[in-house]
Design a protein around this motif. Sequence first.
Motif, short mmCIF file in Angstrom:
data_model
loop_
_atom_site.label_atom_id
_atom_site.label_comp_id
_atom_site.label_asym_id
_atom_site.label_seq_id
_atom_site.Cartn_x
_atom_site.Cartn_y
_atom_site.Cartn_z
N ASP A 186 34.96 -12.31 20.90
CA ASP A 186 35.37 -12.44 19.50
C ASP A 186 34.58 -13.58 18.85
O ASP A 186 34.72 -14.74 19.26
CB ASP A 186 36.88 -12.72 19.44
N CYS A 187 33.76 -13.25 17.86
CA CYS A 187 32.94 -14.26 17.19
C CYS A 187 33.75 -15.06 16.17
O CYS A 187 33.24 -16.04 15.60
CB CYS A 187 31.74 -13.61 16.50
N GLY A 188 34.97 -14.62 15.89
CA GLY A 188 35.84 -15.38 14.99
C GLY A 188 35.25 -15.58 13.60
O GLY A 188 35.46 -16.62 12.99
N GLY A 189 34.48 -14.61 13.13
CA GLY A 189 33.90 -14.70 11.79
C GLY A 189 32.58 -15.47 11.75
O GLY A 189 31.96 -15.58 10.69
N ARG A 190 32.16 -16.00 12.89
CA ARG A 190 30.91 -16.79 12.91
C ARG A 190 29.70 -15.95 12.54
O ARG A 190 29.63 -14.75 12.81
CB ARG A 190 30.67 -17.38 14.29
N LEU A 191 28.73 -16.63 11.97
CA LEU A 191 27.44 -16.02 11.66
C LEU A 191 26.71 -15.64 12.95
O LEU A 191 26.62 -16.44 13.88
CB LEU A 191 26.59 -17.03 10.88
N VAL A 192 26.18 -14.41 12.99
CA VAL A 192 25.33 -13.96 14.10
C VAL A 192 24.00 -13.52 13.52
O VAL A 192 23.95 -12.72 12.57
CB VAL A 192 26.00 -12.81 14.89
N CYS A 214 21.74 -15.29 18.11
CA CYS A 214 22.34 -16.62 17.99
C CYS A 214 23.69 -16.49 17.29
O CYS A 214 23.80 -15.80 16.27
CB CYS A 214 21.45 -17.55 17.17
N LEU A 215 24.68 -17.18 17.83
CA LEU A 215 26.00 -17.31 17.18
C LEU A 215 26.07 -18.74 16.65
O LEU A 215 25.84 -19.69 17.39
CB LEU A 215 27.13 -17.10 18.21
N TRP A 216 26.37 -18.85 15.37
CA TRP A 216 26.31 -20.16 14.71
C TRP A 216 27.69 -20.59 14.24
O TRP A 216 28.50 -19.75 13.81
CB TRP A 216 25.40 -20.09 13.48
N ASP A 217 27.93 -21.89 14.25
CA ASP A 217 29.11 -22.45 13.62
C ASP A 217 28.82 -22.55 12.13
O ASP A 217 28.61 -23.64 11.58
CB ASP A 217 29.47 -23.82 14.23
N ALA A 218 28.78 -21.38 11.51
CA ALA A 218 28.43 -21.27 10.08
C ALA A 218 29.01 -19.95 9.60
O ALA A 218 29.21 -19.03 10.41
CB ALA A 218 26.91 -21.26 9.91
N LEU A 224 30.15 -6.57 24.09
CA LEU A 224 30.56 -6.20 22.73
C LEU A 224 30.92 -7.47 21.96
O LEU A 224 31.74 -8.27 22.41
CB LEU A 224 31.79 -5.28 22.83
N LEU A 225 30.26 -7.69 20.83
CA LEU A 225 30.60 -8.81 19.95
C LEU A 225 31.44 -8.26 18.81
O LEU A 225 31.06 -7.27 18.19
CB LEU A 225 29.34 -9.47 19.36
N THR A 226 32.57 -8.92 18.54
CA THR A 226 33.42 -8.45 17.44
C THR A 226 33.59 -9.55 16.39
O THR A 226 33.37 -10.73 16.66
CB THR A 226 34.83 -8.06 17.96
N HIS A 227 34.02 -9.15 15.19
CA HIS A 227 34.32 -10.06 14.08
C HIS A 227 33.20 -11.07 13.82
O HIS A 227 33.43 -12.27 13.73
CB HIS A 227 35.67 -10.75 14.31
N ALA A 228 31.98 -10.53 13.73
CA ALA A 228 30.81 -11.36 13.40
C ALA A 228 30.49 -11.23 11.92
O ALA A 228 30.70 -10.17 11.32
CB ALA A 228 29.61 -10.90 14.22
N THR A 229 29.98 -12.31 11.34
CA THR A 229 29.31 -12.23 10.04
C THR A 229 27.85 -11.99 10.38
O THR A 229 27.15 -12.89 10.82
CB THR A 229 29.48 -13.54 9.25
N LEU A 230 27.43 -10.74 10.22
CA LEU A 230 26.16 -10.33 10.80
C LEU A 230 25.02 -10.39 9.78
O LEU A 230 25.09 -9.78 8.72
CB LEU A 230 26.31 -8.90 11.33
N ALA A 231 23.97 -11.15 10.10
CA ALA A 231 22.75 -11.17 9.28
C ALA A 231 21.69 -10.42 10.08
O ALA A 231 21.11 -10.97 11.01
CB ALA A 231 22.31 -12.59 8.98
#
Length: 396
Positions: A49-55, A366-370, A2-9
């Motif tokens: 927790d993706c911490g708001g990172r772009l996915v 992909c999880l990005w530092d963006a 489970l991925l949480t708190h993603a900025t999902l594209a």
Amino acid sequence: MLLTHATLARMTGGYGLIPDAAVVLDGDRILWAGPMSDLPRDHRGEAFDCGGRLVTPGLIDCHTHAVHAGHRAAEFELRLNGASYAEVAQAGGGILSTVRATRAASGADLLASALPRIDQMIASGATTIEVKSGYGLTVEDELKMLRAARQIGAERPVTIRTTHLAAHAIPPEYQGKANAYIAEVAIPSLRAAQAEGLVDAVDAFCETIAFSLADLQPLFAEARALGLPVKLHAEQLTDQSGAAFAAGHGALSADHLEYLSSGGIAAMAAAGTVAVILPGAFYTLRETQAPPIAALRAAGVPMAVATDLNPGSSPLASLTMAMNMACTLFRMTPEEALLGTTAHAARALGLADRGRIAPGLRADLCLWDADHPAELSYRIGATPLHARIFGGRLDR
Ligand code: DI6
Ligand code: FE
């Protein structure tokens, strides 16, 4: 997982952005994607927790020549001393110098030299990579390249799609006899590759310094007889009406397209053929005529972006760099560039199970530092990859 708190594209239509999102994976598939607030209760398990990172979807490089021997830094220097690409090719350099090195290499050598390039591509976010043959130009050497390409998928966490490109150049022993080369090498190597399960698509280089449409007709007929989709290097250096020819054969893609005509665009739009944009070759060859991006956009032709990674015209292993070049050199938008390395790249490979984030599709992410997808195109030569998920497994 489970991925949480993603900025999902999600790359559904456009970016398909969801600001505070969750993604549920089940094995190698995506089970659910949506806003955190809608996350189904029974999925509230252990979370990353993706911490708001772009996915984004895992990136797809839909046009590469990643398997080859040697390099061509000397040719790079020649061109900087004034020789044109065509002059280098006619002087026995160019593609044919890589052919000599590739023929001399063993399958194990080819694999070993490809893996560091593949690792660079993976580090820039690639989860699916297309690899072409085309530097062997004998039946055995083309098969050797395709076997090495297939082997990459067993050595690294990446999906490899193989493309038969025996019609890449005319070898010295067939100079002036392109049709004999097609009949005696290209078609027999295609049949043998298909019998061995080594080929997903058939490509060719249609150009004054390579093959004419008349030369390619029997090869594309054979591809059809074998049930294999076709693609074409078309209109890279001159307009040979290659894109319309490819579209007429229901091609998955026509690639390069700097000299594409309005007739070619109309034929591609009608056939649903993807335009694969390759700014690395345009940049390296210092071309001046850009592909007709605005006209492709207006005609609704889906555009992909790829590295064209090869030792001559595009020694480029970074998809995010290719996206940057597509934007700055060709005026594609960052949204088009990212569609070009995800949803539209999947389509250029005939893969319906990836390239977007939606239930049922492959769990390649992909999880990005963006924090915004435009950053992937905006930064020059950066590799902001934070983590990569391949087939549901986190691998860095
Ligand atoms: N067009 C290209 O730009 C590459 N192949 C092709 O058909 C060049 C390949 C090389 O120079 O080795
Ligand atoms: Fe190419």
